[in-house]
Design an enzyme around this catalytic site. Structure first.
Site, PDB file in Angstrom:
ATOM      1  N   ASP A   1      91.529  20.648  93.407  1.00 19.62           N
ATOM      2  CA  ASP A   1      92.572  21.677  93.522  1.00 19.62           C
ATOM      3  C   ASP A   1      92.168  22.731  94.563  1.00 19.62           C
ATOM      4  O   ASP A   1      93.011  23.460  95.072  1.00 19.62           O
ATOM      5  CB  ASP A   1      92.732  22.394  92.174  1.00 19.62           C
TER       6      ASP A   1
ATOM      7  N   GLN B   1      94.977  21.160  84.397  1.00 19.88           N
ATOM      8  CA  GLN B   1      96.350  21.624  84.595  1.00 19.88           C
ATOM      9  C   GLN B   1      96.508  23.060  84.076  1.00 19.88           C
ATOM     10  O   GLN B   1      96.152  23.367  82.947  1.00 19.88           O
ATOM     11  CB  GLN B   1      97.317  20.670  83.857  1.00 19.88           C
TER      12      GLN B   1
ATOM     13  N   LYS C   1     101.147  12.918  88.299  1.00 25.24           N
ATOM     14  CA  LYS C   1      99.890  12.786  89.054  1.00 25.24           C
ATOM     15  C   LYS C   1      99.183  11.490  88.688  1.00 25.24           C
ATOM     16  O   LYS C   1      98.639  10.794  89.553  1.00 25.24           O
ATOM     17  CB  LYS C   1      98.988  14.000  88.772  1.00 25.24           C
TER      18      LYS C   1
END
Ligand SMILES: NC(=O)c1ccc[n+]([C@@H]2O[C@H](COP(=O)([O-])OP(=O)(O)OC[C@H]3O[C@@H](n4cnc5c(N)ncnc54)[C@H](OP(=O)(O)O)[C@@H]3O)[C@@H](O)[C@H]2O)c1
Length: 297
Positions: A119, A96, A52
């Protein structure tokens, strides 16, 4: 002829289009910033986060990476999120998952500023999505939608079977595809481990999305002739390779490709789309937070 849906190519087009939006922001003195936070020593999570960060660098997004010791108290993570919420150079925050056990994952999801929740997992953003007023679509379901749209696979009136009901894939995708919208209007069945006669359900579907995390468990006998098959699964299986494993999807590609009208490979299908849609959400976040209009692909 079966169409092989090329996620790498679609993702590359999205990244290129985003570069233009990033230039527009840059001309107004804004560089989108994405913070990734890792509190885990899971090698797969470490790989995902570094990919990412690399993706950000490639398109001109400022990547900030915070790594928290896995033995540290949970407060260290909560304080980090507060600091990132307050930092105006940070437009998107990605924590994460999965997190170490001392951390309350729900508290983490709630504590990210909903405007920076790229997200799309904050309850406010989940609620907005369900209500048909989404702000940030979760990256994997959004990536699936983009693949269907790019390959002109009609969702309106289609019978879609999603195998898997997780909060990150199955549920948000179902909610997106049932919306009264051009990229929705589908009739969706969500299957899971307690579903009876799964094959009977998948065989009646125009579009099957496999997101169960079971290596190659959807086979040709479970698919109708001409159906579209989207394989979200990423499973490590032992193999005679340098690493000792290879990645396979939830779909037995060879047998299913013989019957499907269109199919995504693994790797090179949904995976690159998930990564591209995170960049998309970060650019959108920068636009929303600065009031600078950009065109999104
Ligand atoms: N390509 C990408 O970018 C991307 C992104 C995210 C995830 N993934 C991959 O996608 C897969 C799913 O991820 P996830 O996080 O959604 O997984 P998850 O949280 O483990 O959920 C798996 C789902 O599959 C269902 N399931 C398990 N066995 C089943 C069976 N025999 N028949 C029908 N349904 C069954 C489970 O049902 P229950 O709810 O009843 O347990 C659950 O709803 C994994 O391989 C993951 O690595 C890929």
């Amino acid at each position: 002829m079966t169409t092989r849906i090329d996620g790498n190519a679609v993702a590359a087009d999205i990244r290129e289009a985003l570069t233009d939006s990033i230039e527009t922001l840059g001309s107004e003195g804004v560089t989108p910033g994405l913070a990734t936070v890792l509190m885990s020593d899971d090698p797969a999570s470490e790989t995902y986060v570094s990919m990412k960060q690399r993706d950000c660098a490639e398109v001109g997004i400022d990547g900030i990476h915070v790594e928290i010791d896995t033995d540290a108290p949970a407060e260290e993570l909560y304080d980090t999120i507060e600091d990132l919420n307050a930092d105006s150079d940070v437009h998107g925050i990605l924590v994460q998952m999965p997190l170490v056990e001392q951390v309350d994952t729900r508290r983490v999801l709630r504590s990210v500023d909903p405007l920076k929740d790229v997200d799309g997992f904050h309850p406010e953003n989940v609620g907005r999505l369900v209500a048909g007023n989404d702000r940030y679509r979760p990256c994997t379901p959004h990536g699936v939608q983009k693949l269907l749209e790019t390959y002109d696979i009609e969702t309106e009136g289609a019978d879609v079977v999603i195998v898997g009901r997780s909060n990150i894939v199955g549920k948000p995708l179902a909610n997106l595809l049932i919306q009264k919208a051009d990229d929705g209007n589908a009739t969706v069945t969500v299957c899971h481990s307690r579903t009876e006669d799964l094959a009977e359900k998948t065989r009646n579907a125009d579009i099957v999305v496999a997101a169960a995390g079971l290596a190659e468990f959807i086979d040709g006998g479970m698919i109708s002739e001409g159906a579209t098959v989207i394989d979200v699964g990423i499973n490590r299986v032992e193999a005679d390779t340098e690493k000792g494993y290879e990645l396979v999807g939830d779909v037995e590609y060879g047998g299913v490709a013989e019957k499907a009208g269109a199919i995504t490979p693994v790797p090179g299908g949904v995976g690159p789309m998930t990564r591209a849609m995170l960049l998309y959400n970060t650019v959108k976040a920068a636009s929303l937070q600065t009031g600078i209009d950009v065109t999104l692909p």
